[in-house]
Design a protein around this motif. Structure first.
Motif, mmCIF file in Angstrom:
data_model
loop_
_atom_site.group_PDB
_atom_site.id
_atom_site.type_symbol
_atom_site.label_atom_id
_atom_site.label_comp_id
_atom_site.label_asym_id
_atom_site.label_seq_id
_atom_site.Cartn_x
_atom_site.Cartn_y
_atom_site.Cartn_z
ATOM 1 N N GLU A 1 1.119 -19.299 -36.460
ATOM 2 C CA GLU A 1 -0.284 -19.112 -36.093
ATOM 3 C C GLU A 1 -1.175 -19.801 -37.118
ATOM 4 N N ARG A 2 -2.168 -20.514 -36.644
ATOM 5 C CA ARG A 2 -3.091 -21.272 -37.483
ATOM 6 C C ARG A 2 -4.475 -20.625 -37.517
ATOM 7 N N VAL A 3 -5.006 -20.275 -36.339
ATOM 8 C CA VAL A 3 -6.331 -19.689 -36.232
ATOM 9 C C VAL A 3 -6.308 -18.632 -35.127
ATOM 10 N N ARG A 4 -6.926 -17.490 -35.401
ATOM 11 C CA ARG A 4 -7.064 -16.413 -34.414
ATOM 12 C C ARG A 4 -8.536 -16.320 -34.031
ATOM 13 N N ILE A 5 -8.812 -16.280 -32.730
ATOM 14 C CA ILE A 5 -10.187 -16.194 -32.245
ATOM 15 C C ILE A 5 -10.321 -14.890 -31.462
ATOM 16 N N GLY A 6 -11.026 -13.934 -32.031
ATOM 17 C CA GLY A 6 -11.115 -12.619 -31.423
ATOM 18 C C GLY A 6 -9.783 -11.902 -31.560
ATOM 19 N N GLU A 7 -9.754 -10.639 -31.225
ATOM 20 C CA GLU A 7 -8.499 -9.890 -31.363
ATOM 21 C C GLU A 7 -7.458 -10.323 -30.341
ATOM 22 N N ASP A 8 -7.882 -10.582 -29.108
ATOM 23 C CA ASP A 8 -6.912 -10.939 -28.071
ATOM 24 C C ASP A 8 -7.474 -12.000 -27.131
ATOM 25 N N HIS A 9 -8.275 -12.938 -27.691
ATOM 26 C CA HIS A 9 -8.890 -13.969 -26.852
ATOM 27 C C HIS A 9 -8.098 -15.276 -26.883
ATOM 28 N N VAL B 1 -2.895 -20.549 -27.292
ATOM 29 C CA VAL B 1 -2.559 -19.437 -26.412
ATOM 30 C C VAL B 1 -3.876 -18.786 -26.013
ATOM 31 N N GLY B 2 -4.127 -18.715 -24.708
ATOM 32 C CA GLY B 2 -5.370 -18.145 -24.217
ATOM 33 C C GLY B 2 -5.130 -16.881 -23.410
ATOM 34 N N ASP B 3 -6.172 -16.082 -23.312
ATOM 35 C CA ASP B 3 -6.079 -14.824 -22.570
ATOM 36 C C ASP B 3 -6.365 -15.029 -21.078
ATOM 37 N N VAL B 4 -6.025 -14.027 -20.295
ATOM 38 C CA VAL B 4 -6.303 -14.031 -18.864
ATOM 39 C C VAL B 4 -7.772 -13.664 -18.683
ATOM 40 N N ARG B 5 -8.501 -14.502 -17.983
ATOM 41 C CA ARG B 5 -9.896 -14.199 -17.644
ATOM 42 C C ARG B 5 -10.359 -15.221 -16.618
ATOM 43 N N GLY B 6 -11.271 -14.822 -15.779
ATOM 44 C CA GLY B 6 -11.761 -15.730 -14.740
ATOM 45 C C GLY B 6 -10.614 -16.226 -13.885
ATOM 46 N N ASP B 7 -10.491 -17.541 -13.782
ATOM 47 C CA ASP B 7 -9.411 -18.121 -12.971
ATOM 48 C C ASP B 7 -8.184 -18.505 -13.793
ATOM 49 N N ARG B 8 -8.149 -18.138 -15.056
ATOM 50 C CA ARG B 8 -7.003 -18.456 -15.924
ATOM 51 C C ARG B 8 -5.926 -17.397 -15.747
ATOM 52 N N ARG B 9 -4.740 -17.837 -15.385
ATOM 53 C CA ARG B 9 -3.612 -16.935 -15.137
ATOM 54 C C ARG B 9 -2.327 -17.537 -15.688
ATOM 55 N N PRO B 10 -1.379 -16.681 -16.090
ATOM 56 C CA PRO B 10 -0.051 -17.191 -16.457
ATOM 57 C C PRO B 10 0.695 -17.622 -15.194
ATOM 58 N N PRO B 11 1.827 -18.303 -15.329
ATOM 59 C CA PRO B 11 2.590 -18.732 -14.160
ATOM 60 C C PRO B 11 2.999 -17.547 -13.287
ATOM 61 N N ARG B 12 3.148 -17.808 -12.004
ATOM 62 C CA ARG B 12 3.661 -16.792 -11.090
ATOM 63 C C ARG B 12 5.161 -16.992 -10.927
ATOM 64 N N PRO B 13 5.907 -15.906 -10.765
ATOM 65 C CA PRO B 13 7.363 -16.030 -10.591
ATOM 66 C C PRO B 13 7.701 -16.977 -9.437
ATOM 67 N N GLY B 14 8.690 -17.815 -9.670
ATOM 68 C CA GLY B 14 9.149 -18.742 -8.647
ATOM 69 C C GLY B 14 8.361 -20.032 -8.545
ATOM 70 N N GLU B 15 7.345 -20.205 -9.375
ATOM 71 C CA GLU B 15 6.560 -21.436 -9.367
ATOM 72 C C GLU B 15 6.633 -22.102 -10.733
ATOM 73 N N VAL B 16 6.745 -23.413 -10.742
ATOM 74 C CA VAL B 16 6.709 -24.169 -11.990
ATOM 75 C C VAL B 16 5.592 -25.188 -11.854
ATOM 76 N N THR B 17 4.550 -25.029 -12.660
ATOM 77 C CA THR B 17 3.431 -25.960 -12.612
ATOM 78 C C THR B 17 3.412 -26.903 -13.808
ATOM 79 N N HIS B 18 4.210 -26.575 -14.822
ATOM 80 C CA HIS B 18 4.234 -27.397 -16.029
ATOM 81 C C HIS B 18 5.459 -27.016 -16.867
ATOM 82 N N SER B 19 5.760 -27.879 -17.816
ATOM 83 C CA SER B 19 6.773 -27.584 -18.824
ATOM 84 C C SER B 19 6.313 -28.255 -20.107
ATOM 85 N N VAL B 20 6.501 -27.587 -21.215
ATOM 86 C CA VAL B 20 6.118 -28.142 -22.505
ATOM 87 C C VAL B 20 7.389 -28.646 -23.191
ATOM 88 N N VAL B 21 7.355 -29.868 -23.688
ATOM 89 C CA VAL B 21 8.489 -30.449 -24.409
ATOM 90 C C VAL B 21 8.162 -30.416 -25.901
#
Length: 143
Positions: A36-44, A57-77
């Motif tokens: 961890e380098r920088v923390r913004i808010g307790e859980d933001h 790492v961002g929190d869930v809010r508005g239209d931001r959501r984690p992946p849904r089971p069975g769907e792959v929209t991205h992968s980080v290398v």
């Protein structure tokens, strides 16, 4: 590029959404070796680093959501020194291993894992240097 201490200096910075930022930071640090380098808010939000790379790492809010089971929209290398050892560390912390460390035809040893929020990751170690042509790569720009 001008430096700004409020954002990592990496050229590309993925932002991944997690249901619990603090829990995600703890898990990503323990299982994958992020710091961890920088923390913004307790859980933001939280900025993490791995070598010269970065992740937010961002929190869930508005239209931001984690992946849904069975769907792959991205992968980080992520480049690592030892894919096998890294895989075992991730497994010990509960990562779901999708592909065991495998030597790829393009000269990398890679494994794939899924974290508790459903984000998919590929960790890659250089195993040998090869020409691009045998595995179908074509240079289109210098580098």
């Amino acid at each position: 590029m001008k430096q700004n201490h409020s954002i990592p200096s990496s050229m590309v910075i993925p932002v991944l959404i997690y249901p619990d930022v603090r829990e995600a930071v703890a898990w990503l640090s323990a299982a994958f070796g992020f710091a961890e380098r920088v923390r913004i808010g307790e859980d933001h939000r939280s900025q993490l680093q791995f070598g010269d790379g970065a992740l937010i790492v961002g929190d869930v809010r508005g239209d931001r959501r984690p992946p849904r089971p069975g769907e792959v929209t991205h992968s980080v290398v992520v480049r690592v020194e030892d894919a096998r050892a890294h895989c075992e560390r991730a497994r010990e912390h509960g990562a779901r291993i999708l592909m065991e460390p495998t030597d790829m035809p393009y000269g990398e040893r890679q494994y794939s894992a899924e974290d508790p929020a459903g984000h998919q990751w590929t960790f890659s170690e250089r195993s040998r240097t090869l020409s691009r042509r045998p595995w179908g790569g074509t240079s289109v720009a210098p580098g």
